[in-house]
Structures are given as C-alpha cells and as structure tokens.
Design a protein around this motif. Structure first.
Motif, PDB file in Angstrom:
ATOM      1  N   GLU A   6       0.825  -1.210   0.000  1.00 42.30           N
ATOM      2  CA  GLU A   6       0.000   0.000   0.000  1.00 42.30           C
ATOM      3  C   GLU A   6       0.861   1.263   0.000  1.00 42.30           C
ATOM      4  O   GLU A   6       0.561   2.246  -0.680  1.00 42.30           O
ATOM      5  N   ASN A   7       1.945   1.208   0.779  1.00 43.37           N
ATOM      6  CA  ASN A   7       2.860   2.361   0.823  1.00 43.37           C
ATOM      7  C   ASN A   7       3.497   2.625  -0.536  1.00 43.37           C
ATOM      8  O   ASN A   7       3.648   3.767  -0.971  1.00 43.37           O
ATOM      9  N   LEU A   8       3.904   1.547  -1.209  1.00 41.00           N
ATOM     10  CA  LEU A   8       4.508   1.685  -2.527  1.00 41.00           C
ATOM     11  C   LEU A   8       3.517   2.274  -3.524  1.00 41.00           C
ATOM     12  O   LEU A   8       3.876   3.109  -4.377  1.00 41.00           O
ATOM     13  N   LYS A   9       2.264   1.830  -3.426  1.00 40.84           N
ATOM     14  CA  LYS A   9       1.230   2.374  -4.315  1.00 40.84           C
ATOM     15  C   LYS A   9       1.019   3.864  -4.062  1.00 40.84           C
ATOM     16  O   LYS A   9       0.871   4.660  -4.985  1.00 40.84           O
ATOM     17  N   MET A  10       1.007   4.246  -2.765  1.00 37.57           N
ATOM     18  CA  MET A  10       0.820   5.656  -2.410  1.00 37.57           C
ATOM     19  C   MET A  10       1.981   6.513  -2.917  1.00 37.57           C
ATOM     20  O   MET A  10       1.778   7.604  -3.455  1.00 37.57           O
ATOM     21  N   VAL A  11       3.204   6.002  -2.752  1.00 37.44           N
ATOM     22  CA  VAL A  11       4.385   6.725  -3.260  1.00 37.44           C
ATOM     23  C   VAL A  11       4.288   6.891  -4.768  1.00 37.44           C
ATOM     24  O   VAL A  11       4.596   7.936  -5.336  1.00 37.44           O
ATOM     25  N   GLY A  12       3.854   5.827  -5.438  1.00 37.68           N
ATOM     26  CA  GLY A  12       3.709   5.894  -6.892  1.00 37.68           C
ATOM     27  C   GLY A  12       2.692   6.947  -7.310  1.00 37.68           C
ATOM     28  O   GLY A  12       2.917   7.703  -8.252  1.00 37.68           O
ATOM     29  N   LYS A  13       1.560   6.981  -6.612  1.00 41.44           N
ATOM     30  CA  LYS A  13       0.523   7.963  -6.927  1.00 41.44           C
ATOM     31  C   LYS A  13       1.030   9.391  -6.700  1.00 41.44           C
ATOM     32  O   LYS A  13       0.791  10.297  -7.500  1.00 41.44           O
ATOM     33  N   LEU A  14       1.719   9.601  -5.548  1.00 43.48           N
ATOM     34  CA  LEU A  14       2.248  10.933  -5.246  1.00 43.48           C
ATOM     35  C   LEU A  14       3.283  11.366  -6.285  1.00 43.48           C
ATOM     36  O   LEU A  14       3.364  12.537  -6.649  1.00 43.48           O
ATOM     37  N   THR A  15       4.097  10.430  -6.745  1.00 38.70           N
ATOM     38  CA  THR A  15       5.093  10.733  -7.767  1.00 38.70           C
ATOM     39  C   THR A  15       4.421  11.173  -9.060  1.00 38.70           C
ATOM     40  O   THR A  15       4.849  12.145  -9.713  1.00 38.70           O
ATOM     41  N   VAL A  16       3.357  10.456  -9.430  1.00 36.92           N
ATOM     42  CA  VAL A  16       2.620  10.814 -10.653  1.00 36.92           C
ATOM     43  C   VAL A  16       1.995  12.196 -10.508  1.00 36.92           C
ATOM     44  O   VAL A  16       2.045  13.032 -11.424  1.00 36.92           O
ATOM     45  N   VAL A  17       1.402  12.470  -9.327  1.00 35.91           N
ATOM     46  CA  VAL A  17       0.788  13.782  -9.096  1.00 35.91           C
ATOM     47  C   VAL A  17       1.832  14.889  -9.163  1.00 35.91           C
ATOM     48  O   VAL A  17       1.621  15.939  -9.782  1.00 35.91           O
ATOM     49  N   ALA A  18       2.996  14.676  -8.524  1.00 34.67           N
ATOM     50  CA  ALA A  18       4.064  15.681  -8.527  1.00 34.67           C
ATOM     51  C   ALA A  18       4.565  15.939  -9.951  1.00 34.67           C
ATOM     52  O   ALA A  18       4.787  17.081 -10.365  1.00 34.67           O
ATOM     53  N   ALA A  19       4.756  14.854 -10.708  1.00 33.88           N
ATOM     54  CA  ALA A  19       5.224  15.002 -12.083  1.00 33.88           C
ATOM     55  C   ALA A  19       4.193  15.759 -12.921  1.00 33.88           C
ATOM     56  O   ALA A  19       4.534  16.603 -13.758  1.00 33.88           O
TER      57      ALA A  19
END
Length: 201
Positions: A6-19
């Motif tokens: 779940e943490n990895l998924k959240m990090v991935g989502k935040l990375t996409v949002v930041a990009a």
C-alpha cells in the motif's frame, strides 16, 4: 507485506501527481506568452520593446508618447563663479511622454579644487510639475580639480498632462560653489530667457 504494498502504491501515486504538477507549471510559460501576444496584456514586455536598442525584440509602440504635440525645450546655464558651464545644445524638440537626454559641460578654470552644485528652474513655472527628471547632475554635489572638465546628463520626460497652451519650456541651471553664498534661482521672465547662454562669470 500488505502495508508495504500500500505504501509503494501511495508513493507511486504521489510521484505521478508531482510530475503532473511540474509538467502543468512548465507548460504555463509558453501558454502565458502566447496569450499575452494575442491579447496584448503583457504591459511590461511591451514597455521593454519601446526601450532604445530593444527594437529587434518586437514592433511594440509606446502608447504613452503623445506624437500629436511637439514641445520645444530650451536650455540655459548661469555660472556664479570663475568656471565654464553650458549646455551642449541650445534646444531640442520632444513629444510629451518621450524620454530625452541632454548633456551639460562644466570646467573648473581655477587653480584650486572646488565643490559645486546646480539649482534648476523652469519657465513657464506651471511646466515644473510636468518636467520629470529621471537623471540629473543637479541631484548631487561635485568636486573638480583645477582645470578638470566634466560632462553631465539630464534625462527627462515631459508629462503628457502638460497644459495644451505650453509649447516651449526653458530649463535653466544656476551653478554655484558649495560652501559659499547660495544664489537665488535665476529669473525666468521672458526678458531673461532672451539672453544668450553665459559660460563664465
């Protein structure tokens, strides 16, 4: 294990949002320039185009210059002491809102150092609030060695709100030695202005 996933998924989502946010902000620059060029609302950029030497950047025209009027600006010099002081040119013609530069020449012909300053005056007097000096040697005192020569600029803009009946302005300077008796501002009557420029005492 589930928490890690779940943490990895959240990090991935935040990375996409930041990009996505970075890409959106980066795309605003060309978008802003395009909108400004189309609508003409970028006042600062259009003003910069009107500065001499920046003509190659665009064909913008300074709408603050009143080209329908021409003002004759005359220059006068009064030297209270043993030195030479005169404008480099007797008069110029400018449009209200147009920036202009005129040089004044000074020479200390004494055998000693001296410090001096200039007092400006205007004719007609109602023109004074509309004569905006951006740069002027009258703002400061100067010290010159014996025989030293200097050239100083006066950079000015005449306000477009200058009364319509004023077509000629005389800018007169009285140059006096600092530490001595300060002379009164020169008389700005028409009779005085008819006299030629005095370059010495």
């Amino acid at each position: 294990m589930g928490l890690r996933t779940e943490n990895l998924k959240m990090v991935g989502k935040l990375t996409v949002v930041a990009a996505g946010m970075f890409a959106f902000g980066y795309s605003l620059i060309p978008l802003y320039k395009t909108i400004c060029e189309v609508t003409g609302i970028n006042i600062l950029a259009r003003t910069e185009q009107d500065v001499p030497g920046n003509a190659a950047r665009g064909a913008g025209k300074n709408t603050q210059v009143d080209t329908s009027r021409t003002i004759t600006v005359e220059f006068d010099a009064n030297a209270h002491g043993p030195w030479k002081f005169k404008p480099a040119q007797r008069s110029i013609q400018v449009h209200p809102g147009e920036m202009a530069t005129v040089m004044y020449e000074f020479q200390n012909v004494q055998d000693r150092r001296m410090s001096a300053q200039a007092i400006p005056s205007y004719a007609p007097r109602q023109a004074a609030p509309h004569f905006n000096k951006l740069e002027c040697f009258c703002f400061n005192q100067y010290t010159l060695d014996p025989g030293e020569k200097k050239e100083w600029p006066v950079v000015f803009v005449i306000d477009t709100r200058l009364p319509k009946d004023v077509t000629t302005i005389t800018l007169s300077y009285t140059f006096f030695e600092v530490g001595g008796k300060i002379p009164a501002a020169p008389d700005t009557t028409s009779a005085h202005l008819a006299q030629p420029v005095r370059s010495g005492a």
